[in-house]
Design an enzyme around this catalytic site. Sequence first.
Site, PDB file in Angstrom:
ATOM      1  N   ASP A  80      10.374 -13.092  44.224  1.00 50.87           N
ATOM      2  CA  ASP A  80       9.585 -14.046  43.460  1.00 50.87           C
ATOM      3  C   ASP A  80       8.509 -14.677  44.343  1.00 50.87           C
ATOM      4  OD1 ASP A  80       8.896 -15.711  41.289  1.00 50.87           O
ATOM      5  OD2 ASP A  80      10.267 -17.283  41.955  1.00 50.87           O
ATOM      6  N   ASN A 230      10.598 -17.239  33.758  1.00 53.09           N
ATOM      7  CA  ASN A 230      11.231 -17.707  34.981  1.00 53.09           C
ATOM      8  C   ASN A 230      11.873 -19.074  34.766  1.00 53.09           C
ATOM      9  OD1 ASN A 230       9.757 -15.472  35.930  1.00 53.09           O
ATOM     10  ND2 ASN A 230       9.554 -16.385  37.953  1.00 53.09           N
TER      11      ASN A 230
END
Length: 290
Positions: A80, A230
Site C-alpha cells: 500500500d 481501503n
Amino acid sequence: MLVNMKDLLNVAQQNNFAVGAYNIGSAELLKVALEECEKNNSPIILAIHPDELEYLTDEFVEYIKTRATNSKVPVVLHMDHGSNKNQILRAIKCGFTSVMIDGSHLDFEDNVKLTKEIVDIAKPLNISVEAELGTIGNLGNSAEGGASEIIYTDPKKAKELVERTGVDTLAVAIGTSHGLYPKWMKPELNLELLKEIKNEINIPLVLHGGSANPDNEIEEAVQLGVCKVNISSDIKNAFFQKTREVLRNNEAALEPLLIFPEAIEEGKKVVKHKLGLFNCLGKADLYNNI
C-alpha cells in the site's frame, strides 16, 4: 488462496461488488481482517504500508503468505502506497502479489514515468500494479500518507495515465482522506466526478480513505464502479478503543491472549459491516475457477 489484484478485481468488476483492502500492521489486525472475511466467505486484500512492513519485517510476511495460501477465500497481498522503486522492489522480493506505486505527489509526466517503470518490472512477474492520480487528504492521524489539500482526479488525465502505463487499477481522488474525521467535519464524496472518471476508463477503480465516510456514499460509489475500498482507521479505532478499555479494567494484565481477544472481536464487527456495504458477503464462491 493467494491471487493477484487484477484477477481478484476483474471478478468484482464483472459482478458489481468491491473488495476491502485492510491494513494489517500487526498479527492481531491480520486476525481481525482475514478471519472475518473467511467466516463470511468473502475475498480480501491484505494491505501493508512500507512503514508497516518495516515494523512487521520480511520474515513475518512469510507467515502471512502461508496463512493466505492456505485460506479458503481469495487473498491478495498488497503493498500500500509504495512511493519509490526501492519500496516496490522490496515488496516484490517478499512475494507480494500486488503493489501500489503512489506517484500522486509528482507532476503528471513524472507520475506516468515512474508508474510505467514499475509496471514493466511487475507485470512479467504476474504482480498487479495500482497507481494513483490526484491526492487523498490526510487528517493527521494516519500513517498511510496523503496531502493537506485534496486535488481531485482529472478524468481525461486518468484515461491518459492508464493508456500510457498499462496499470491494472487506479486510485482516484473524489474527496476522501486518510484517518478519522473530527466531529465537526462532514466527509462528502464527489460522486458525479466518479461517474465522469468511470466513463473514461474501464479498469477497476480504487477508493482510498474509505473510513468514516457515510455508508450510503460508500454503497453508491461501489454501485458506480469502485471495486476496491481501503479501510484502516475505522478498524484500528474500534480495536484500540476496546484495548484501552480492557487495560483500564485490568491494569495488571500482561498476557496478550487476555488483552486482545475482545479488541479483535470489536475489529471484526467493523469488517462485517464493511463487507455488507461493499456487497462482498459470500462472493468468494465466484473465484472457484481461478
